[in-house]
Scaffold this motif. Structure first.
Motif, PDB file in Angstrom:
ATOM      1  N   PHE B   6      31.646 -13.740  53.146  1.00  0.00           N
ATOM      2  CA  PHE B   6      33.089 -13.800  53.385  1.00  0.00           C
ATOM      3  C   PHE B   6      33.772 -12.610  52.742  1.00  0.00           C
ATOM      4  O   PHE B   6      33.323 -12.106  51.713  1.00  0.00           O
ATOM      5  CB  PHE B   6      33.684 -15.073  52.791  1.00  0.00           C
ATOM      6  CG  PHE B   6      33.097 -16.324  53.355  1.00  0.00           C
ATOM      7  CD1 PHE B   6      33.458 -16.760  54.614  1.00  0.00           C
ATOM      8  CD2 PHE B   6      32.182 -17.061  52.631  1.00  0.00           C
ATOM      9  CE1 PHE B   6      32.920 -17.924  55.129  1.00  0.00           C
ATOM     10  CE2 PHE B   6      31.634 -18.217  53.146  1.00  0.00           C
ATOM     11  CZ  PHE B   6      32.002 -18.654  54.401  1.00  0.00           C
ATOM     12  N   ASP B   7      34.872 -12.248  53.295  1.00  0.00           N
ATOM     13  CA  ASP B   7      35.629 -11.150  52.701  1.00  0.00           C
ATOM     14  C   ASP B   7      36.445 -11.644  51.508  1.00  0.00           C
ATOM     15  O   ASP B   7      36.457 -12.829  51.190  1.00  0.00           O
ATOM     16  CB  ASP B   7      36.541 -10.520  53.771  1.00  0.00           C
ATOM     17  CG  ASP B   7      36.905  -9.090  53.384  1.00  0.00           C
ATOM     18  OD1 ASP B   7      36.506  -8.664  52.290  1.00  0.00           O
ATOM     19  OD2 ASP B   7      37.566  -8.415  54.176  1.00  0.00           O
ATOM     20  N   LEU B   8      37.157 -10.705  50.877  1.00  0.00           N
ATOM     21  CA  LEU B   8      37.847 -11.010  49.621  1.00  0.00           C
ATOM     22  C   LEU B   8      38.810 -12.183  49.726  1.00  0.00           C
ATOM     23  O   LEU B   8      39.086 -12.848  48.739  1.00  0.00           O
ATOM     24  CB  LEU B   8      38.610  -9.770  49.134  1.00  0.00           C
ATOM     25  CG  LEU B   8      37.718  -8.671  48.554  1.00  0.00           C
ATOM     26  CD1 LEU B   8      38.513  -7.398  48.386  1.00  0.00           C
ATOM     27  CD2 LEU B   8      37.135  -9.097  47.235  1.00  0.00           C
ATOM     28  N   GLY B   9      39.334 -12.433  50.897  1.00  0.00           N
ATOM     29  CA  GLY B   9      40.295 -13.530  51.049  1.00  0.00           C
ATOM     30  C   GLY B   9      39.718 -14.870  50.653  1.00  0.00           C
ATOM     31  O   GLY B   9      40.446 -15.768  50.238  1.00  0.00           O
ATOM     32  N   GLY B  10      38.417 -15.011  50.766  1.00  0.00           N
ATOM     33  CA  GLY B  10      37.787 -16.238  50.331  1.00  0.00           C
ATOM     34  C   GLY B  10      37.603 -17.222  51.473  1.00  0.00           C
ATOM     35  O   GLY B  10      38.289 -17.160  52.483  1.00  0.00           O
ATOM     36  N   LYS B  11      36.660 -18.119  51.254  1.00  0.00           N
ATOM     37  CA  LYS B  11      36.188 -19.022  52.276  1.00  0.00           C
ATOM     38  C   LYS B  11      37.293 -19.916  52.835  1.00  0.00           C
ATOM     39  O   LYS B  11      37.340 -20.208  54.022  1.00  0.00           O
ATOM     40  CB  LYS B  11      35.080 -19.851  51.632  1.00  0.00           C
ATOM     41  CG  LYS B  11      34.378 -20.801  52.517  1.00  0.00           C
ATOM     42  CD  LYS B  11      33.020 -21.158  51.912  1.00  0.00           C
ATOM     43  CE  LYS B  11      33.133 -21.968  50.626  1.00  0.00           C
ATOM     44  NZ  LYS B  11      31.809 -22.416  50.155  1.00  0.00           N
ATOM     45  N   PHE B  12      38.185 -20.378  51.959  1.00  0.00           N
ATOM     46  CA  PHE B  12      39.156 -21.386  52.384  1.00  0.00           C
ATOM     47  C   PHE B  12      40.530 -20.801  52.650  1.00  0.00           C
ATOM     48  O   PHE B  12      41.509 -21.239  52.084  1.00  0.00           O
ATOM     49  CB  PHE B  12      39.271 -22.477  51.328  1.00  0.00           C
ATOM     50  CG  PHE B  12      37.995 -23.238  51.143  1.00  0.00           C
ATOM     51  CD1 PHE B  12      37.595 -24.177  52.079  1.00  0.00           C
ATOM     52  CD2 PHE B  12      37.201 -23.011  50.040  1.00  0.00           C
ATOM     53  CE1 PHE B  12      36.428 -24.882  51.906  1.00  0.00           C
ATOM     54  CE2 PHE B  12      36.026 -23.720  49.867  1.00  0.00           C
ATOM     55  CZ  PHE B  12      35.629 -24.652  50.805  1.00  0.00           C
ATOM     56  N   ASP B  13      40.586 -19.813  53.482  1.00  0.00           N
ATOM     57  CA  ASP B  13      41.902 -19.214  53.689  1.00  0.00           C
ATOM     58  C   ASP B  13      42.662 -19.882  54.829  1.00  0.00           C
ATOM     59  O   ASP B  13      43.690 -19.416  55.255  1.00  0.00           O
ATOM     60  CB  ASP B  13      41.775 -17.706  53.946  1.00  0.00           C
ATOM     61  CG  ASP B  13      40.955 -17.406  55.184  1.00  0.00           C
ATOM     62  OD1 ASP B  13      40.423 -18.361  55.791  1.00  0.00           O
ATOM     63  OD2 ASP B  13      40.838 -16.230  55.536  1.00  0.00           O
ATOM     64  N   LEU B  38      28.029 -16.057  50.678  1.00  0.00           N
ATOM     65  CA  LEU B  38      28.557 -15.321  49.533  1.00  0.00           C
ATOM     66  C   LEU B  38      30.036 -15.069  49.760  1.00  0.00           C
ATOM     67  O   LEU B  38      30.476 -14.851  50.884  1.00  0.00           O
ATOM     68  CB  LEU B  38      27.889 -13.945  49.417  1.00  0.00           C
ATOM     69  CG  LEU B  38      26.432 -13.872  49.049  1.00  0.00           C
ATOM     70  CD1 LEU B  38      26.064 -12.411  48.854  1.00  0.00           C
ATOM     71  CD2 LEU B  38      26.187 -14.625  47.763  1.00  0.00           C
ATOM     72  N   GLU B  39      30.774 -15.066  48.648  1.00  0.00           N
ATOM     73  CA  GLU B  39      32.164 -14.624  48.735  1.00  0.00           C
ATOM     74  C   GLU B  39      32.274 -13.331  47.952  1.00  0.00           C
ATOM     75  O   GLU B  39      31.796 -13.239  46.824  1.00  0.00           O
ATOM     76  CB  GLU B  39      33.094 -15.663  48.102  1.00  0.00           C
ATOM     77  CG  GLU B  39      33.449 -16.788  49.028  1.00  0.00           C
ATOM     78  CD  GLU B  39      34.402 -17.750  48.352  1.00  0.00           C
ATOM     79  OE1 GLU B  39      35.601 -17.454  48.308  1.00  0.00           O
ATOM     80  OE2 GLU B  39      33.939 -18.786  47.851  1.00  0.00           O
ATOM     81  N   MET B  40      32.924 -12.351  48.500  1.00  0.00           N
ATOM     82  CA  MET B  40      33.068 -11.083  47.792  1.00  0.00           C
ATOM     83  C   MET B  40      33.910 -11.261  46.546  1.00  0.00           C
ATOM     84  O   MET B  40      34.879 -11.995  46.545  1.00  0.00           O
ATOM     85  CB  MET B  40      33.777 -10.061  48.674  1.00  0.00           C
ATOM     86  CG  MET B  40      32.953  -9.450  49.773  1.00  0.00           C
ATOM     87  SD  MET B  40      31.264  -9.237  49.377  1.00  0.00           S
ATOM     88  CE  MET B  40      31.390  -8.262  47.967  1.00  0.00           C
TER      89      MET B  40
END
Ligand SMILES: Nc1ncnc2c1ncn2[C@@H]1O[C@H](COP(=O)(O)OP(=O)(O)OP(=O)(O)O)[C@@H](O)[C@H]1O
Ligand SMILES: Nc1ncnc2c1ncn2[C@@H]1O[C@H](COP(=O)(O)OP(=O)(O)OP(=O)(O)O)[C@@H](O)[C@H]1O
Ligand SMILES: [Mg+2]
Ligand SMILES: [Mg+2]
Lengths: 518, 306, 321, 363
Positions: B6-13, B38-40
């Motif tokens: 996932f990008d920096l925004g995170g999984k639960f955006d 993985l989350e960045m």
């Protein structure tokens, strides 16, 4: 009369205060060692001792500001616990600290009621305080404008506020820590009148001072402290300044520095029509003119706040002004880019400022760093084009401190860990050892003990005898009279008159200082 | 095993990354397989994450967000036996599948719906940070709105210039209220969690809003006109399903592939009139047929309408 | 600009300015007592989270408010311990509190709701609803006054009125009561307070607690008044802007109102006018977004002059070193 | 005055106990969210310090924090609170990008000095305005630097989106820098010396520049006239004026140095790591610099140690978040606790320690 006899007689009537075996350490410093003292009711009791002897600490313990490590306090014969100042106030103790404990931007009234307000709302307390202050003012000649902000008051008035605070709290026992350090003789006399009338009303007063004259004049008994210990308690009537001085310092002290006749030469400093307007638009200097010649000390007398500080600041290069100032015949820039302390120093002007802690020193710097302060651009402190030579600065400071008897002579200590007298010696060493053509010096011995006063006065006279010009501002008339070769008196930004020390006296100068042309 | 980053925004955006997550979960539920996710944590870790996943043997590795493009381009050649899939960027490497979405098409459709639902003739758009991707959304939206009603006025706002712009529902709400005050009665939010504030404000003020990326209709039932859905979940699901045999090359997820579209469910059924649905579906068909082209802001960094 | 537009912008100003105002007043109490507080941001965030979380779980916004205040208070206690009891560095403590809040809110939020730190959306009783003031509707048609009353003054949530009421109350408390006198004194010269027999520690804790209370309300307003739930990092730098406003206002309550509303206004204007077209030259949106900050700098440079903080600010009170 | 405890206890024992406390509480937090603290710690230590690979990241982050920490520290010496590290580093990145993209650099040895100049100049420029406003207009530097963080973000956003972004690119970022501007990583450098060092980690030669900056700052602050004047001014403005130190000039110099140091961070993250400029490349390092400077007591050695600690936390925490289900915000909490216990609550530990030593001294 022997001390034993005295103790026996006092055992009958309970003393106002009795301290038994008080000890207090600040970390490694043993400020008070096993101190016992009795203060009789209705007396003025002096305490003397060198800087750092532990006087203030002892009194702060009595006032609940510090807690003693050991010992006992008895008030009126009864043992009491004084864990905080509230308890001290309840026990009827009031204290005027050496460094005032006033809130600068509060009014007098607000300072007076702080801590003893009548209720949750201020108005009733303020009204009551205004009334009581009026009464006290009439009773003790303690006038101050109740609505003035503290920061706008002179030091003398600030002190009155401190005394009023104590009286407003109905203190029976009043402690004053070096109250006259910042007062003019007139103000000091006034204070002593107040103290005397307080005593006559049965109040007990403890007075800490470095001025033996005051001790002799007003106290009934006097205690001498040295290095944290109580060395003697004496009846004032049965002692002498010389004896007190010797007991304090542990050696004989010259209370008056001998000085030969002056040998004035050319004009070093010429000031014409100097004017300063401060940020608030008030004219602080209104056309000052004076000269100082080589080989003389010009004393500038005056009540604090009449422009002496501004005069020193202008000459020292950190206050803009108009008019004309010449040093050794050359004009000095008063407003432009070259009007700063560095340029002044390059012209041979050295300056011991009035307020050593706020201006003369960086309290967090080490002594050796302070010894170069203002002269940090000097070539001898530079290793090369890039770096300063810290080792050279330390060696230089070490030597200066030894020559000026700074105690302890440890150049690596921070300035703030020296006592006031020794801080002053550091500043003096730095400025005098530069061998300036002109030395500006403000309040050279404020708050300094007699041993150090003797030393400082000797150095100033020596500088004069070396053919240098000295301009000394002081509120101590005694100092002005004994050191100066000529005296000018300032009032309200003007020079009120010039006198020669052997042709005038404290009374005449006092009148000039009050703006009354003699 | 496959892996998902996932990008920096995170999984639960609630939108983009979460859609990817849903795709992976669906795959997991259907196949019972396991995957690594993985989350960045920071920019510098993109390369680290990719390399470590590749070295642990994960295949294929799917990542969301254009920010991976540059890094993937440099590391993909180092792992020729691993397949990568990147969403929202084009990486020209033999072992990379690039999935790009035609958000302008989806936005076009919801733009039409906005214009048709609007009674005031003014609709709004709230973006997060001013980045090209968001302008792409905006441009498609404006085109759709103008197509449905040439007279319509579109108010466009961006939330900010720092990453906080994606997470400031308060400001999102204020922007929405400012647009409402200027007459907007349908507002499309493409601004991460800032958008939640937009949807909320719209609901509070009694106007309609349009969600983004995932189906957000349920957030305020009966108040969200529709959502522009971007089927990231499908892309992830497909990539996972294909496994090591993932076909590489560029995949354009457009209307034709149902990669983008508008959401219609029980929460907004009452809001979408039959005419609206007919018009939008017709437009969709024409776009699929190539009769109508929706301009893509990314191609020339300009938008023909405003 | 017509009246309606102006009113809408001002209305937005009030909403955006309210959290700043509450936080600014919080900072004012703390700093007037000599405790620097750069942890306003963190306390607001904590409060926003707990108010959102508890309001969701219980369905009661008032319980949420209390929880939010408790959350901010607990951080205030940490700040008090660090900077009063243990005489630590107040700036460090504030920085730590900001980090702590930013981490804990998400950590707890994720544990409780598994939504990546967000709380579920609030509705109904879980949020503060706008209050329509008496006669707002009937006066609505009166020229000028009507719209002003209806649009601008009426129709905010309870916390907005609390924030505005806090301004005169704070002024009165600080300048007309014994507590205020002592509080101001302790920030100027704690030794004076101490020698007057008043506990410096207790006063400073009181001030820090009030700061906790006010940041608590500010955070609750963000999560349950302005929005419907907590989103991570939702304070978005407002604590720092409040700090700027505090300095701007020179640590006085009424100017604090002015300063925070000015910041609110600048933001409202920037929100409203984002894409300005000056005869062909389009001002980029980034310029409009930077505008409030640029204007702040200009105002500061041009009109405010030197702000002198409380003299004892930032320094732990140490009697014996 | 305060030689109540031996110096070693003050400098080593107290911080170590504080740190231990912070970790114990962090452990409780980890326990509370249902994970195993011991495993977490092992993972963190292993991930950050257990391999040259981990070190490669730890040192990379530490390098960032050294620059921003030094920046804040230098300003602190002049009693200026520079909250603007974030914006200055952002602009530093722009400087680096402009330099790197300006020429097809043949070799990093040429590109690096130019980029250093670019980074320092842009960082300094971004600090210069708040500095000037403070010195001349009395505008509070805390506010102006905060404002300049926001303004800097807007500037970068505009430049990246509208000016420097290659056409057709989705990413608001510049093009990749030419290969000749690519800095040697620690891996490359170690390899040249025949040492095996983790591949593909971002730590690069900039770490040594950071170390050099530590020495430089130390030399400037304690061994030059400028440093002497900065410190004097910082301790007492009144006394500084008495001594003929020009407040305007010192404010400007201190902030220019501070801004330049913050700007230099961009050499590490923009030129050394990303090799292009992206939005938000600073990622909060400017704010961490405040904590680093405060914890390091504004001394370069302290800053270095604090930066390493934060580098460790960053990398260890990132590993934790990467390979476990622990949210990454746990790192933030641990950081907060470390800052709190070592920086603000240190007296909580020092007081009992003092008592211990006093007791032993008396016995
Ligand atoms: N708060 C304090 N913390 C540490 N040491 C102190 C403190 N106050 C005083 N001291 C030390 O205690 C000793 C006694 O100081 P004290 O102030 O009582 O002396 P003093 O007799 O009043 O001197 P002076 O004539 O200078 O006023 C000094 O050595 C001083 O360094
Ligand atoms: N709070 C304190 N902490 C540490 N040292 C102190 C403190 N207060 C006073 N001292 C030290 O105590 C000594 C004398 O203290 P005090 O304040 O009574 O004297 P002073 O006013 O500085 O000197 P003087 O009486 O000569 O003017 C100095 O060494 C001073 O540094
Ligand atoms: Mg003294
Ligand atoms: Mg004393």
């Amino acid at each position: 009369m022997g001390a034993r006899q005295q103790t026996e007689r006092q055992a009958t009537a309970a003393p106002a205060i009795e301290l038994r075996a008080i000890s207090k350490a600040f970390g490694p410093v043993q400020a008070n060692k096993d101190i016992s003292i009795r203060v009789e009711r209705g007396t003025i009791h002096g305490i003397v001792g060198e800087n750092g002897a532990g006087k203030s600490t002892l009194m702060s313990i009595l006032y609940g500001f510090y807690r003693a490590d050991a010992g006992e306090i008895l008030i009126g014969g009864r043992p009491v616990q004084i864990p905080d100042s509230q308890a001290a106030i309840r026990a009827g103790i009031g204290m005027v600290f050496q460094h005032f404990k006033l809130v600068q931007n509060f009014t007098v009234l607000e300072n007076v009621i702080l801590g003893v307000e009548e209720g949750a709302l201020l108005r009733p307390s303020l009204n009551k305080a205004r009334r009581v202050l009026g009464d006290l003012a009439r009773e003790y000649e303690l006038d101050v404008d109740p609505d003035a902000a503290i920061e706008d008051l002179s030091v003398g008035h600030q002190q009155r506020v401190e005394i009023l605070k104590a009286l407003y709290r109905q203190a029976d026992i009043l402690i004053l820590d070096e109250p006259t350090g910042v007062l003019t003789p007139d103000e000091a006399d006034h204070l002593f009148r107040i103290l005397a009338s307080l005593r006559d009303q049965g109040k007990t007063i403890i007075l800490i001072t470095h001025k033996l004259r005051e001790i002799m004049e007003i106290t009934d008994a006097v205690s001498v402290m040295r290095r944290g210990e109580m060395v003697a308690t004496l009846k004032t009537a049965s002692t002498s300044p010389e004896e007190l001085a010797e007991r304090m310092v542990g050696r004989k002290v010259l209370l008056h520095v001998p000085k030969g006749p002056a040998n004035p030469g050319r004009n070093v400093l010429e000031v014409e029509n100097l004017r300063v307007v401060d940020a608030a638009g008030i004219e602080r200097l209104r056309g000052i003119g004076l000269t100082v010649r080589a080989g003389e000390i010009l004393g500038v007398a005056g009540v604090a706040g009449n422009g002496q500080s501004e005069l020193l600041k202008v000459l020292g290069g950190f206050q803009r002004a108009t008019g004309r100032v010449r040093v050794n015949g050359d004009d000095i820039d008063l407003t432009g880019r070259r009007s700063d302390g560095q340029t002044r120093r390059a012209r041979g002007i050295a300056h011991v400022p009035e307020d050593r802690q706020a201006l003369g020193l960086i309290m967090d710097f080490t002594a050796w760093e302070n010894c170069a302060f203002g002269y940090h651009n000097a070539p001898e402190y530079q290793k090369n084009a890039l770096f300063m030579d810290n080792a050279a600065m330390q060696a230089d400071a070490q030597a200066k401190m030894e020559r000026f008897d700074v105690r302890p002579p440890t150049a690596t200590l921070a300035a703030k860990s020296f006592s006031g007298g020794n801080q002053q010696k550091i500043v003096l060493a730095r400025e005098i050892e530069r061998n300036p053509d002109l030395l500006l010096v403000g309040q050279p011995t404020r708050g300094v003990d007699i041993g150090a006063i003797e030393f400082i006065h000797k150095r100033l006279v020596a500088l004069r005898d070396a053919g240098k010009a000295v301009l000394m501002v002081s509120v101590e008339l005694e100092e002005i009279l004994s050191l100066s070769d000529r005296i000018v008196v300032m009032f309200d930004g003007r020079i009120m008159g010039e006198r020669l020390p052997d042709q005038t006296n404290e009374r005449e100068l006092g009148l000039l200082m009050a703006g009354v042309a003699a | 095993d496959p892996a998902l980053i996932f990008d920096l925004g995170g999984k639960f955006d609630k939108s983009f990354n979460e859609a990817a997550f849903n795709g992976a979960q669906r795959w997991k539920a259907e196949t019972g397989g396991s995957y690594k996710e993985l989350e960045m944590q920071s920019e510098a870790q993109r390369e680290q994450a990719l390399r470590r996943l590749a070295e642990t043997g994960a295949n294929p590795i799917v990542m969301t967000g254009f920010a991976f493009g540059d890094v993937l381009n440099t590391i993909a050649p180092d792992y020729p036996d691993t397949k990568f899939a990147i969403i929202d960027a084009v990486v020209d490497q033999p072992n990379v599948r690039s999935v790009v979405f035609h958000e302008e098409q989806g936005s076009y459709l919801v733009g039409m719906m906005a214009a048709m639902a609007s009674k005031t003739g003014t609709v709004g758009f709230v973006g997060g940070m001013d980045i090209p991707l968001i302008r792409k959304f905006a441009c498609g939206y404006v085109q759709g709105a103008k197509a449905a009603n040439p007279e319509v006025k579109v108010i466009q706002n961006m939330t900010g210039t720092t990453p906080a712009a994606w997470a400031d529902p308060v400001k999102g709400g204020e922007l929405a209220k400012a647009q409402i005050a200027q007459g907007a009665d349908v507002i499309y939010a493409a601004a991460g969690s800032t958008g939640l504030g937009v949807l909320q404000a719209a609901t509070d003020e009694g106007i309609l809003s349009i969600g983004v990326d995932s189906n957000q209709n349920h957030l305020h039932p009966g108040k969200v006109l529709t959502s522009m859905i971007k089927r990231v979940d499908i892309s992830v699901y497909e990539a996972f399903t294909a496994g090591a045999a993932l076909e590489t090359g560029m995949i354009a997820m457009d209307l034709a592939k149902d990669g983008v579209g508008y959401a219609l469910d029980e929460h907004n059924a009452a809001l979408v009139t039959p005419e609206m649905k007919a018009a939008v579906d017709a437009a969709a068909a024409r776009i699929v047929a190539g009769e109508v082209t929706v301009h893509d802001y990314m191609t020339d960094n300009t938008c023909p309408v405003n | 600009m017509d009246l309606m537009t102006a009113l809408q912008i001002l209305d937005s100003t009030v909403r955006l300015g309210t959290p700043l105002l509450l936080a600014c007043l919080a900072g004012l109490y703390s700093e007037r007592a000599g405790i620097f507080d750069i942890g306003l941001e963190g306390k607001m965030l904590m409060a926003a989270f707990f108010s959102g979380a508890v309001a969701f779980v219980t369905g009661s916004v008032w319980l949420g408010l209390i929880a939010g205040i408790a959350g901010a208070m607990s951080l205030a206690v940490v700040h008090g311990l660090a900077s009063i009891t243990f005489r630590g560095n107040q700036l460090i403590s504030g920085v730590a509190i900001n980090f702590l809040a930013s981490g804990l809110t998400v950590l707890i939020g994720q544990k409780w709701f598994a939504l990546g730190g967000r709380t579920p959306a609030l509705s109904g009783e879980g949020r503060f609803q706008p209050i329509v003031l008496p006669f707002a509707d009937s006066l609505r048609d009166v020229p000028v006054i009507g719209p002003v009353y209806y649009e601008l003054i009426s129709g905010h949530t309870a916390l907005v009125y609390v924030a505005f009421a806090a301004v005169p109350i704070s002024w009165w408390l600080l300048f007309r009561t014994r507590f205020g006198l002592r509080l101001r004194a302790v920030g100027e010269n704690p030794a004076a307070v101490d020698t007057a027999g008043i506990s410096v520690t207790r006063l400073r804790y009181a001030a820090v607690a009030i700061a906790g209370l006010l940041t608590g309300i500010a955070g609750a307003y963000l999560a349950t008044g302005l929005s419907a739930g907590f989103v991570k990092e939702m304070t978005a730098g407002r604590g720092f802007i409040a700090l700027a406003a505090l300095i701007f206002a020179k640590w006085r309550p009424v100017p604090a109102l002015g300063a925070t509303m000015l910041f609110g206004l600048l933001e409202a204007v920037a929100n409203r006018y984002q894409n300005i077209d000056l005869g062909g030259v389009v001002i980029p949106v980034q310029a409009m977004q930077a505008l409030p900050y640029v204007l702040t700098v200009i105002i500061l440079a041009g009109f405010v002059g030197k702000a002198i903080p409380p003299r004892a600010g930032g320094e732990p009170y140490v009697k014996e070193r | 005055m305060s030689e109540r405890i031996p110096k070693w206890a003050d400098v080593v024992l107290v911080p170590v106990i504080s740190l231990a406390l912070a970790f114990v509480i962090s452990g409780l937090v980890i326990l509370a969210i249902g994970e195993n603290p011991w495993e977490a710690l092992k993972l963190m230590v292993n991930g950050a310090l257990g391999s040259s690979y981990g070190w490669g990241f730890t040192l990379y982050y530490a390098t960032n924090f050294i620059f921003t920490g030094l920046a804040v520290a230098v300003a602190f010496h002049a009693s200026l609170f520079n909250i603007g590290g974030e914006g200055q580093a952002t602009l530093g990145g722009l400087g680096v990008a402009l330099v790197c993209l300006a020429l097809p650099w043949p070799h990093w040895g040429l590109a690096l000095p130019a980029a250093v100049l670019g980074a320092a100049a842009f960082g300094a420029l971004w600090a210069a305005v708040p500095a000037w406003l403070q010195a001349r207009r009395g505008s509070h530097i805390v506010i102006t630097t905060i404002m300049f963080n926001f303004i800097g973000a807007s500037v970068l956003n505009y430049v990246l989106v509208n000016v420097l972004r290659p056409v057709g690119s989705m990413d608001p970022a510049t093009a990749r820098f030419p290969p000749g501007a690519s800095l040697p990583t620690l891996h490359d450098m170690a390899a040249a010396l025949g040492i095996a060092w983790g591949r593909n980690t971002p730590a690069n030669i900039t770490f040594f520049i950071a170390l050099a900056c530590c020495v430089l700052v130390w030399a400037i602050i304690w061994h030059t006239r400028l440093g002497y004047q900065i410190r004097a001014f910082g301790k007492s403005e009144g006394a500084a004026r008495y001594a003929g130190i020009n407040p305007v000039r010192i404010t400007m110099y201190a902030m220019l140095i501070s801004g330049a140091l913050a700007g230099l961070m961009a050499i590490n993250n923009v030129m050394g790591e990303a090799e292009r400029l992206v939005l938000n490349s600073v990622e909060g390092a400017g704010f961490i610099g405040i904590a680093v400077a405060l914890m390091g007591r504004s001394h370069p050695v302290g800053v270095l140690l604090a930066a390493l600690l934060f580098g460790f936390l960053y990398q260890g925490g990132a590993e934790l978040a990467l390979w476990t289900t622990i949210p990454r915000e746990l790192i933030t909490v641990i950081q907060a606790l470390v800052i709190l216990f070592t920086g603000a609550l240190d007296n909580m530990v020092r007081m009992p320690v003092e008592r211990l030593f006093r007791g032993r001294g008396a016995a």
